[in-house]
Motif scaffolding. Structure first.
Motif, PDB file in Angstrom:
ATOM      1  N   UNK A  67       0.834  -1.212   0.000  1.00 32.58           N
ATOM      2  CA  UNK A  67       0.000   0.000   0.000  1.00 32.58           C
ATOM      3  C   UNK A  67       0.865   1.257   0.000  1.00 32.58           C
ATOM      4  N   UNK A  68       1.920   1.250   0.813  1.00 35.78           N
ATOM      5  CA  UNK A  68       2.819   2.412   0.884  1.00 35.78           C
ATOM      6  C   UNK A  68       3.507   2.616  -0.467  1.00 35.78           C
ATOM      7  N   UNK A 171       9.283  -3.594  21.146  1.00 37.50           N
ATOM      8  CA  UNK A 171       9.656  -3.897  19.768  1.00 37.50           C
ATOM      9  C   UNK A 171       8.520  -3.480  18.838  1.00 37.50           C
ATOM     10  N   UNK A 172       8.882  -2.983  17.674  1.00 36.04           N
ATOM     11  CA  UNK A 172       7.879  -2.530  16.704  1.00 36.04           C
ATOM     12  C   UNK A 172       8.253  -3.071  15.328  1.00 36.04           C
ATOM     13  N   UNK A 173       7.270  -3.641  14.647  1.00 42.36           N
ATOM     14  CA  UNK A 173       7.460  -4.020  13.242  1.00 42.36           C
ATOM     15  C   UNK A 173       6.997  -2.815  12.427  1.00 42.36           C
ATOM     16  N   UNK A 174       7.911  -2.200  11.692  1.00 42.72           N
ATOM     17  CA  UNK A 174       7.630  -0.892  11.101  1.00 42.72           C
ATOM     18  C   UNK A 174       7.839  -0.897   9.589  1.00 42.72           C
ATOM     19  N   UNK A 175       6.881  -0.328   8.860  1.00 41.22           N
ATOM     20  CA  UNK A 175       7.033  -0.145   7.412  1.00 41.22           C
ATOM     21  C   UNK A 175       7.457   1.304   7.182  1.00 41.22           C
ATOM     22  N   UNK A 176       8.589   1.484   6.523  1.00 38.24           N
ATOM     23  CA  UNK A 176       9.101   2.836   6.274  1.00 38.24           C
ATOM     24  C   UNK A 176       8.370   3.460   5.079  1.00 38.24           C
ATOM     25  N   UNK A 177       8.607   4.751   4.865  1.00 40.34           N
ATOM     26  CA  UNK A 177       8.004   5.446   3.720  1.00 40.34           C
ATOM     27  C   UNK A 177       8.499   4.878   2.393  1.00 40.34           C
ATOM     28  N   UNK A 178       9.640   4.187   2.417  1.00 36.82           N
ATOM     29  CA  UNK A 178      10.146   3.523   1.201  1.00 36.82           C
ATOM     30  C   UNK A 178       9.525   2.148   1.001  1.00 36.82           C
TER      31      UNK A 178
END
Ligand SMILES: Cc1cc2nc3c(=O)[nH]c(=O)nc-3n(C[C@H](O)[C@H](O)[C@H](O)COP(=O)(O)OP(=O)(O)OC[C@H]3O[C@@H](n4cnc5c(N)ncnc54)[C@H](O)[C@@H]3O)c2cc1C
Length: 203
Positions: A67-68, A171-178
């Motif tokens: 989606x990002x 802890x965080x599972x993170x989706x970056x802007x890339x």
């Protein structure tokens, strides 16, 4: 335009949406699709109206990455929605990622740790933790989303004894802007974890 005079008329080429749907396990909804009206609503639907160009209901982290990436490819603003209690701006004309279908909560009683999907509210965490005699560091309303609350620090019933909720975020599972997927914790990205505590929603 909507009632607030905001531009809500941005539309997406349906052919592009076919491509996005093919990349996802979750759903993609356009205005007029069944489920769109429900998916665009926040907790305060009567006073906070928003009209996204497209709503993505992810089923897994890779859906969020897709989606990002799609939003970037098509120059769409992007907005995230968990519990829907704290939107700074309506997601008019944007790609809204609504986590309503990702609400799973797993409790590890040995370490007093909850693993929480991004759409879970505190109600789900309380229900999952209480059989183990555990209580989360939730706020005063159980309908608030866990992630949005923690990104803002999070003050509640147990704050005076244990500190703000974000201090216990391990802890965080993170989706970056890339569109990259990162595992963020004290070992991998300590500065990013620090930033996500309190500064998170605007980071
Ligand atoms: C009735 C009510 C009671 C409240 N009580 C308390 C309280 O007791 N203590 C307290 O500290 N605060 C409280 N708050 C404030 C609340 O914690 C914030 O408004 C919080 O941001 C709401 O989170 P949400 O997920 O429900 O909202 P959302 O609107 O879904 O999200 C809020 C922000 O976080 C971002 N966000 C959410 N999920 C993600 C995600 N997975 N990835 C990236 N960004 C994300 C959104 O983009 C948005 O900017 C309350 C708010 C309300 C309306």
């Amino acid at each position: 335009m909507n009632d607030n005079g905001k531009d809500t008329e941005k539309t997406i080429d349906p052919q592009h949406v076919v491509t996005l749907r093919a990349r996802l396990q979750g759903s993609v909804l356009l205005p007029g699709d069944e489920g769109y009206e429900r998916a665009r609503q926040t907790w305060d639907a009567k006073t906070f109206d928003q009209h996204p160009a497209v709503v993505v209901l992810p089923a897994r982290a890779s859906d969020v990455q897709a989606a990002v990436t799609f939003a970037r490819e098509h120059n769409l603003p992007i907005a995230m929605q968990g519990g829907g209690h704290g939107h700074p701006h309506p997601a008019d004309g944007a790609l809204l990622v609504n986590f309503a279908n990702m609400t799973d909560v797993q409790i590890e009683p040995e370490t007093a740790t909850a693993r929480v999907e991004p759409g879970a509210t505190w109600k789900e965490v309380i229900q999952a933790a209480s059989p183990y005699g555990l209580a989360p560091l939730n706020g005063f309303a159980a309908s608030v989303g866990v992630v949005g609350y923690l990104l803002g620090g999070g003050c509640g019933w147990l704050t005076r004894q244990y500190g703000a909720g974000a201090g216990s975020m391990r802890s965080v599972e993170l989706v970056t802007a890339d569109g990259d997927l990162l595992q963020v914790n004290e070992q991998t990205h300590p500065d990013l974890l620090w930033g996500l505590r309190v500064g998170g929603a605007h980071l």
